[in-house]
Design an enzyme around this catalytic site. Structure first.
Site, short mmCIF file in Angstrom:
data_model
loop_
_atom_site.label_atom_id
_atom_site.label_comp_id
_atom_site.label_asym_id
_atom_site.label_seq_id
_atom_site.Cartn_x
_atom_site.Cartn_y
_atom_site.Cartn_z
N ASP A 1 -15.18 113.98 -14.92
CA ASP A 1 -14.25 115.33 -15.77
C ASP A 1 -15.18 115.66 -15.89
O ASP A 1 -16.79 116.13 -15.37
CB ASP A 1 -14.51 114.14 -17.31
N ASP B 1 -3.13 108.68 -22.27
CA ASP B 1 -3.74 108.97 -23.08
C ASP B 1 -4.04 107.80 -24.23
O ASP B 1 -3.04 108.56 -25.06
CB ASP B 1 -4.42 110.16 -23.32
#
Length: 258
Positions: free
Chosen positions: A11, A130
């Site tokens: 990330d 997600d």
């Protein structure tokens, strides 16, 4: 049988690799390029990079580090972050990425999936999902703009419906980011993975919850995923990729041994 894939996830925020828990409270892990090289050297099958605030900030992933990563690793890698057009995707691929992944932009305009697949081929197009389990409703819901906890919102889509929709639109692979499990290292959500596997005809990558080698084994053996993505166990050197692969091979999992 195709070999199962081990995929470290990096990330990225403000040019550095970060890691949070359930998509919140991110801490800085380190620089992008050295971490990418380390994971490639350890035997990762591919890497995934998420510029986690690009979509919520209304910008495209910074392409300068994409080129630097391409120079130092010799394994495939996928890049995500604010990709909203064919031109955005073409630039990232031209800098050396092998795949591009879209998440929030696909929720804003699902035709983007089809346009990208038509232009670059389905094998190049990954859709990230997600997903959050709502205890109140007992259902899995898709979330959007999850890179910024102040802007994250629940969409109208239930996860299984969105999985089917993105496949119809042309997704060549799906990464299921299980938000409830993210960063807590108590195992992948096998119940959800099995439900998704039942309706998913393209390669499925599990993401969120890996804490032990056994968790990877369970995802491959019990949910039949094609790849397992993880971050904190690799960033914090809790699990070595080479040792993980040796363990999985010993358990009968088809895996590429370096």
């Amino acid at each position: 049988m195709l070999a199962k894939r081990i995929i470290p996830c990096l990330d990225v925020r403000d040019g550095q690799v970060v890691k949070g828990v359930q998509f919140r409270n991110h801490e800085i892990i380190g620089d992008i390029v050295p971490l990418a090289k380390r994971y490639a050297d350890e035997g990762a099958d591919e890497l995934v990079f998420y510029d986690i605030t690009a979509s919520s900030d209304g910008r495209v992933v910074d392409k300068s580090w994409v080129a630097r990563v391409a120079e130092v690793i010799d394994i495939p890698f996928c890049v995500a972050g604010g990709i909203r057009s064919i031109d955005d995707a073409a630039k990232i691929l031209s800098f050396g990425a092998d795949k591009i992944s879209i998440n929030s932009p696909a929720l804003a305009d699902s035709t983007l999936i089809t346009r990208l697949a038509d232009r670059f081929g389905v094998q190049c197009i990954v859709v990230g999902i997600d997903t959050w389990f709502d205890d109140a409703t007992g259902k899995y819901h898709v979330n959007q703009y999850t890179g910024d906890e102040n802007r994250t919102r629940v969409t109208q889509w239930e996860t299984l419906d969105w999985v089917q929709e993105v496949q119809q639109r042309g997704a060549g692979e799906i990464v299921l980011n299980m938000m409830n499990q993210d960063g807590v290292r108590n195992g992948y959500d096998l119940t959800q993975l099995k439900k998704v596997r039942d309706v998913c005809r393209v390669p499925l990558i599990a993401s969120g919850g890996a804490g032990t080698m056994e968790h990877f084994l369970e995802a491959f053996r019990d949910a039949d995923v094609d790849g397992a993505l993880a971050a904190s166990v690799f960033h914090k050197q809790i699990i070595n990729i080479g040792e993980l692969k040796a363990y999985l091979a010993g358990q009968g999992v088809e895996i590429r041994i370096c």
